[in-house]
Design an enzyme around this catalytic site. Sequence first.
Site, PDB file in Angstrom:
ATOM      1  N   ASP A   1     -21.208 -13.627  -7.379  1.00  0.00           N
ATOM      2  CA  ASP A   1     -20.552 -14.849  -6.902  1.00  0.00           C
ATOM      3  C   ASP A   1     -21.283 -16.161  -7.197  1.00  0.00           C
ATOM      4  OD1 ASP A   1     -22.391 -15.435  -4.787  1.00  0.00           O
ATOM      5  OD2 ASP A   1     -21.132 -14.553  -3.261  1.00  0.00           O
TER       6      ASP A   1
ATOM      7  N   CYS B   1       1.092  -7.951   0.899  1.00  0.00           N
ATOM      8  CA  CYS B   1       1.154  -8.869   2.037  1.00  0.00           C
ATOM      9  C   CYS B   1       2.580  -9.010   2.561  1.00  0.00           C
ATOM     10  CB  CYS B   1       0.622 -10.250   1.642  1.00  0.00           C
ATOM     11  SG  CYS B   1      -1.157 -10.298   1.331  1.00  0.00           S
TER      12      CYS B   1
ATOM     13  N   CYS C   1      -2.625 -14.276   8.715  1.00  0.00           N
ATOM     14  CA  CYS C   1      -3.842 -15.026   8.386  1.00  0.00           C
ATOM     15  C   CYS C   1      -3.590 -16.532   8.403  1.00  0.00           C
ATOM     16  CB  CYS C   1      -4.381 -14.594   7.026  1.00  0.00           C
ATOM     17  SG  CYS C   1      -3.220 -14.774   5.649  1.00  0.00           S
TER      18      CYS C   1
ATOM     19  N   CYS D   1      -9.223 -14.937   9.442  1.00  0.00           N
ATOM     20  CA  CYS D   1      -8.143 -14.452   8.571  1.00  0.00           C
ATOM     21  C   CYS D   1      -8.295 -12.978   8.229  1.00  0.00           C
ATOM     22  CB  CYS D   1      -8.058 -15.299   7.308  1.00  0.00           C
ATOM     23  SG  CYS D   1      -9.506 -15.201   6.230  1.00  0.00           S
TER      24      CYS D   1
END
Length: 353
Positions: A131, A189, A195, A245
């Site tokens: 990352d 989803c 969320c 979330c």
Amino acid sequence: MDSAELTDALKTEARRLGFALAGVAPAIAPPEHGRLRAWVAAGCAGEMGFFASRAEAYTHPRHVLPGARSLLMLGLPYDAVEPCPAGPGQGRIARYAWGADYHGLIRARLDELARFLRRLAPDARTRGAVDTAPLLEREFGQMAGLGWIGRNTLLINPELGSWFFLAALLTTAALVPDGPCSPSREDGCGPCRACVEACPTGALSPDGQVDARRCVSYLTMIHAGPLPPELRAKLGDRLFGCDACQEVCPWNRAQSTPAPSVDAALSPMDGANPVDLVELLGLDDAAFRARFGPTPLGWAGRARVVRNACAILAHRPTPAARPALAARLAVETDPEVRRELEAALAATTSPRL
């Protein structure tokens, strides 16, 4: 050893090293790079100027590793146990930051995995990414079949949910791609907006975008300077990061498979779940580094973490808060910390304290 054998051997070794997820994506231009450009242009990256300064690098993995042909995308689980509730005068830390800083832990394993690959393919070049490289890890994770990018912008695996770190091993070796995850976000989803509705600051949009300038994780970990006045109270008891979330996501709340084992280094250190804010205020720079230096709070720094503690105590005062703030102010030399302490002291002035 052919490509299929090399791919299988790498995945087996990755799992031995603790990566619960392993999949291969081709080193191609990420299809949704234009979405990143639009997000940055809209100002949603906040102070994260590296997205704009490295915009070209995000267009293809070859800018991370010249000649890259494949990416082995990896998922390392972190602690998904229910956190202890924060009481008066306490602050919560996001679960990923309960223990050791994951960057060093994962880099060491990527290095070991790279050595393993080079023993099997001596001519191959590699580079690990955790990352910090200009790489759209979540998109490549989706391309490698690890999951889909959910409405909360996180990669969601149908069996493990989203409680895992993403990492990548780029290589010039030709590995066999796994193909994209099924279901897609539209199917995974579906109509769920849990969320979006749970985000304490309204940072998430139904189309799967996050405005970093309103995100509690960004504000408490990355944002420098005073917190926006209109958002301070919305931190609640969140000292560092936010799991809102993820905690409401149905894929995290009802898993059909047992959670994978988590490296002991990532388990909560003493006093991290939750943190006593009065005790935190009593730490000078050296004491803060000794306690939090090995964790993600260490790279954020004491000034930022104390700022967050002051915001919590200002809106959730306790009898011990005011004397602790005053005691810290009496010895504090950092101008930024002094400003936050003074503001919190003013806010905690109340007859009941």
